[in-house]
Design a protein around this motif. Structure first.
Motif, PDB file in Angstrom:
ATOM      1  N   LEU A 340       1.884  32.590 -38.004  1.00 56.63           N
ATOM      2  CA  LEU A 340       2.123  33.331 -36.769  1.00 56.63           C
ATOM      3  C   LEU A 340       0.836  33.523 -35.977  1.00 56.63           C
ATOM      4  CD1 LEU A 340       4.652  36.076 -37.962  1.00 56.63           C
ATOM      5  CD2 LEU A 340       5.137  34.066 -36.579  1.00 56.63           C
ATOM      6  N   LEU A 341      -0.267  33.760 -36.668  1.00 55.30           N
ATOM      7  CA  LEU A 341      -1.540  33.945 -35.966  1.00 55.30           C
ATOM      8  C   LEU A 341      -1.975  32.675 -35.248  1.00 55.30           C
ATOM      9  CD1 LEU A 341      -3.590  36.056 -38.542  1.00 55.30           C
ATOM     10  CD2 LEU A 341      -2.853  36.784 -36.287  1.00 55.30           C
ATOM     11  N   GLU A 342      -1.576  31.512 -35.769  1.00 57.78           N
ATOM     12  CA  GLU A 342      -1.970  30.244 -35.156  1.00 57.78           C
ATOM     13  C   GLU A 342      -1.043  29.815 -34.034  1.00 57.78           C
ATOM     14  OE1 GLU A 342      -2.027  27.546 -38.394  1.00 57.78           O
ATOM     15  OE2 GLU A 342      -3.997  28.183 -39.137  1.00 57.78           O
ATOM     16  N   SER A 343       0.081  30.525 -33.835  1.00 60.82           N
ATOM     17  CA  SER A 343       1.021  30.130 -32.788  1.00 60.82           C
ATOM     18  C   SER A 343       0.405  30.374 -31.413  1.00 60.82           C
ATOM     19  CB  SER A 343       2.326  30.914 -32.928  1.00 60.82           C
ATOM     20  OG  SER A 343       2.097  32.295 -32.747  1.00 60.82           O
ATOM     21  N   PRO A 344       0.762  29.575 -30.407  1.00 59.41           N
ATOM     22  CA  PRO A 344       0.150  29.718 -29.075  1.00 59.41           C
ATOM     23  C   PRO A 344       0.500  31.033 -28.374  1.00 59.41           C
ATOM     24  CG  PRO A 344       1.943  28.116 -29.028  1.00 59.41           C
ATOM     25  CD  PRO A 344       1.707  28.439 -30.458  1.00 59.41           C
ATOM     26  N   MET A 345       1.614  31.672 -28.745  1.00 62.96           N
ATOM     27  CA  MET A 345       2.005  32.938 -28.115  1.00 62.96           C
ATOM     28  C   MET A 345       1.937  34.050 -29.155  1.00 62.96           C
ATOM     29  SD  MET A 345       5.196  31.710 -25.722  1.00 62.96           S
ATOM     30  CE  MET A 345       5.304  33.298 -24.928  1.00 62.96           C
ATOM     31  N   ALA A 346       0.755  34.289 -29.699  1.00 63.76           N
ATOM     32  CA  ALA A 346       0.586  35.300 -30.745  1.00 63.76           C
ATOM     33  C   ALA A 346       0.029  36.583 -30.135  1.00 63.76           C
ATOM     34  CB  ALA A 346      -0.356  34.802 -31.830  1.00 63.76           C
ATOM     35  N   PRO A 347       0.553  37.747 -30.523  1.00 61.56           N
ATOM     36  CA  PRO A 347      -0.009  39.021 -30.049  1.00 61.56           C
ATOM     37  C   PRO A 347      -1.252  39.392 -30.855  1.00 61.56           C
ATOM     38  CG  PRO A 347       1.828  39.452 -31.517  1.00 61.56           C
ATOM     39  CD  PRO A 347       1.719  37.959 -31.399  1.00 61.56           C
ATOM     40  N   THR A 348      -1.868  40.489 -30.472  1.00 56.70           N
ATOM     41  CA  THR A 348      -2.980  41.030 -31.255  1.00 56.70           C
ATOM     42  C   THR A 348      -2.424  41.698 -32.513  1.00 56.70           C
ATOM     43  OG1 THR A 348      -4.220  41.427 -29.224  1.00 56.70           O
ATOM     44  CG2 THR A 348      -4.936  42.610 -31.193  1.00 56.70           C
ATOM     45  N   VAL A 349      -3.029  41.415 -33.654  1.00 52.87           N
ATOM     46  CA  VAL A 349      -2.544  41.921 -34.934  1.00 52.87           C
ATOM     47  C   VAL A 349      -3.563  42.918 -35.477  1.00 52.87           C
ATOM     48  CG1 VAL A 349      -1.809  41.341 -37.268  1.00 52.87           C
ATOM     49  CG2 VAL A 349      -1.329  39.776 -35.383  1.00 52.87           C
ATOM     50  N   VAL A 350      -3.093  44.138 -35.765  1.00 46.79           N
ATOM     51  CA  VAL A 350      -3.926  45.182 -36.379  1.00 46.79           C
ATOM     52  C   VAL A 350      -3.298  45.532 -37.723  1.00 46.79           C
ATOM     53  CG1 VAL A 350      -4.893  47.498 -36.153  1.00 46.79           C
ATOM     54  CG2 VAL A 350      -4.570  46.075 -34.116  1.00 46.79           C
ATOM     55  N   LEU A 351      -4.075  45.423 -38.792  1.00 46.30           N
ATOM     56  CA  LEU A 351      -3.627  45.716 -40.145  1.00 46.30           C
ATOM     57  C   LEU A 351      -4.368  46.938 -40.661  1.00 46.30           C
ATOM     58  CD1 LEU A 351      -3.876  42.050 -41.513  1.00 46.30           C
ATOM     59  CD2 LEU A 351      -1.932  43.091 -40.352  1.00 46.30           C
ATOM     60  N   ALA A 352      -3.763  47.649 -41.604  1.00 47.78           N
ATOM     61  CA  ALA A 352      -4.405  48.831 -42.197  1.00 47.78           C
ATOM     62  C   ALA A 352      -4.037  48.910 -43.664  1.00 47.78           C
ATOM     63  CB  ALA A 352      -3.971  50.114 -41.469  1.00 47.78           C
ATOM     64  N   THR A 353      -5.000  49.310 -44.494  1.00 46.73           N
ATOM     65  CA  THR A 353      -4.766  49.464 -45.927  1.00 46.73           C
ATOM     66  C   THR A 353      -5.764  50.463 -46.494  1.00 46.73           C
ATOM     67  OG1 THR A 353      -4.658  48.317 -48.055  1.00 46.73           O
ATOM     68  CG2 THR A 353      -6.293  47.543 -46.476  1.00 46.73           C
ATOM     69  N   ASN A 354      -5.373  51.087 -47.625  1.00 49.32           N
ATOM     70  CA  ASN A 354      -6.272  52.001 -48.327  1.00 49.32           C
ATOM     71  C   ASN A 354      -6.570  51.521 -49.740  1.00 49.32           C
ATOM     72  OD1 ASN A 354      -3.879  52.517 -49.680  1.00 49.32           O
ATOM     73  ND2 ASN A 354      -3.523  54.467 -48.672  1.00 49.32           N
ATOM     74  N   ARG A 355      -6.362  50.230 -50.012  1.00 49.01           N
ATOM     75  CA  ARG A 355      -6.590  49.656 -51.330  1.00 49.01           C
ATOM     76  C   ARG A 355      -7.953  48.983 -51.393  1.00 49.01           C
ATOM     77  NH1 ARG A 355      -2.660  52.376 -52.086  1.00 49.01           N
ATOM     78  NH2 ARG A 355      -0.801  51.822 -53.285  1.00 49.01           N
ATOM     79  N   GLY A 356      -8.541  48.948 -52.592  1.00 48.73           N
ATOM     80  CA  GLY A 356      -9.753  48.183 -52.832  1.00 48.73           C
ATOM     81  C   GLY A 356      -9.371  46.807 -53.344  1.00 48.73           C
TER      82      GLY A 356
END
Length: 478
Positions: A340-356
């Motif tokens: 999905l990140l490589e698709s020409p119409m991809a939005p901005t992706v923000v991820l969050a995690t609290n794991r090490g």
């Protein structure tokens, strides 16, 4: 003459005092209204100055200056459309403001930019595939701004009168033959005689006298713009949009801007258009659940959208997908995220995690930082959030107390800051509202130390609760 019955004051002083834990009487009716306060109601943006530096306390944010400045750089990259193919990963302990940063990013980008939040565990559905849930989220985060010039009737509704007549198909009841709508602008007024189908659209939009609307002359589509600002009042706390009285004539040519998402277009084209017979209607009522959208349909929607963009009629507005607790995704979802990140119409992706370092879900032997495969981590800009110090916790507690309209007595802020430092910030914030209820029952207008101490006995933090259970298990084992 008031219809509210007032209780007699005779013998009130001789009545028994209210118990400390009794439910308080309902408040008297007043013109004020209360609104729900969300956990991040105080966040108004990243709080950066013109040079991109974060003020210590600004826009509802306390501390986290390095993370806010890093997110400010990402916002500039997104606005300049130079962040495609990448993702932002927010990492830090629980209660350090990761979700608040994502919300602040969406507010900095503007209200017209689509923002689609989700949690990693949402992909595990019994109705649709995991990859389909991710694809739908990405499509909902890609906006399409359509501009076109149309002939419309626009103004404030001054009259809304349906006219009924005998139903020619039946001897019982009446049907709406037409509707009279009065519209007013700064220049004048006009009375329209409209088709019954337009009246159905007016009812669907819940339009009433005093609303500002426009009606397309060619299609009869009705759009409610908002409530006329002549009806605005200081005590109205509802989420109502007030707009000024339109200028010019009622009948005019106007450039209209409509904001939709690719997800809206997918859903509209995927919804089956059944017949009008009784079996089709019953089948649509019985059928439940979500419908998976085929890749062929998405390609067709993309082709039509590309045609609109090439003609200059529409503009693609990439939005933001926020996936919280991203470590809950499995290896299949992570692989699909790369595509999905490589698709020409991809939005901005923000991820969050609290794991090490954690095991990647769906595998038995792959451990990776934050539970995210290395190939996806290579595409991420990683921003770290740090635990709050005691003085910062005190500022956050005071800010939330101000937002919720609570008054803190002497020493209460220090006590809550210490509790937040010893356990967690969220625990300290969760004690605020219950303590205010206790103070109200006791007849006080502000929270005192005794209220906080009693709340600490009634509601335990995670560390204290785990210690009690652990000691209980040890005593049973011995």
């Amino acid at each position: 003459m008031s219809s509210v019955m007032k209780p007699s004051t005779a013998g009130a002083s001789s009545s028994a005092p209210v118990a400390h834990n009794a439910i308080p009487p309902p408040p008297t009716a007043s013109a004020t209204r209360t609104s729900r306060i969300a956990p991040h109601s105080h966040i108004k943006g990243l709080g950066l100055n013109a040079e991109g530096f974060a003020a210590t306390d600004s826009a509802g944010f306390i501390g986290q200056t390095a993370a806010r400045e890093a997110c400010g750089v990402v916002v500039d990259l997104v606005k300049s459309r130079k962040f495609s193919g990448r993702a932002l990963l927010l990492v830090g302990p629980p209660g350090t403001g990761k979700t608040a940063l994502a919300l602040a990013i969406s507010q900095e980008l503007g209200a017209k930019v689509p923002f689609c939040p989700m949690v990693g565990s949402e992909v595990y559905s019994t109705e649709v595939k995991k990859t389909e849930v991710l694809a739908e989220a990405f499509r909902r985060a890609i906006g399409l701004r359509i501009k076109e010039t149309k002939e419309v009737y626009e103004g404030e509704v001054t009259e809304l009168t349906p006219t009924e007549s005998e139903n020619p198909l039946s001897g019982y009841g009446k049907t709406v033959s037409h509707v009279i709508v009065g519209l007013k602008t700064v220049r004048g007024t006009k009375q329209l005689r409209l088709d019954p189908s337009i009246y159905e659209a007016i009812l669907k939009e819940k339009i009433q006298v005093g609303d500002v609307i426009y009606i397309e002359a060619n299609t009869g589509a009705v759009k409610r713009v908002g409530r006329s600002d002549a009806y605005a009042s200081s005590y109205d706390l509802e989420s109502e949009t007030y707009v000024p009285l339109p200028k010019g004539d009622v009948h005019k040519r106007k450039e209209l801007v409509q904001d939709v998402t690719l997800g809206d277009l997918d859903a509209a084209n995927a919804r089956p258009q059944g017949g009008q017979d009784i079996m089709s209607v019953m089948g649509s009522l019985v059928k439940s659940g979500r419908t998976e959208i085929t890749e062929k349909l998405r390609r067709e929607v993309n082709r039509v959208v590309k045609g609109y963009v090439d003609q200059g009629v529409a503009e693609v507005v990439p939005g933001v997908v926020f996936i919280d607790e991203v470590h809950m995704l499995d290896i299949e979802c992570f692989t699909y995220l790369n595509a999905l990140l490589e698709s020409p119409m991809a939005p901005t992706v923000v991820l969050a995690t609290n794991r090490g370092n954690a095991l990647v879900r769906g595998t038995t032997d792959i451990y990776a930082p934050h539970g995210v495969p290395v190939d996806l981590l290579d595409r991420c800009l990683i921003v770290r959030t740090t635990p709050y110090e005691k003085n910062a916790i005190a500022k956050v507690v005071q800010l939330r107390a101000n937002v919720e309209g609570l008054k803190l007595g002497e020493g209460v802020l220090e006590r809550l800051a210490q509790k937040g430092h010893d356990s967690s910030l969220r625990y300290a914030l969760q004690l605020l509202t219950p303590a205010s209820i206790l103070a109200t029952i006791a007849g006080r207008k502000q929270i005192e130390l005794e209220d906080i101490d009693e709340m600490g006995e009634l509601f335990l933090d995670a560390k204290t609760s785990a210690d009690i259970i652990g000691r209980h298990q040890d005593s049973q084992a011995s």
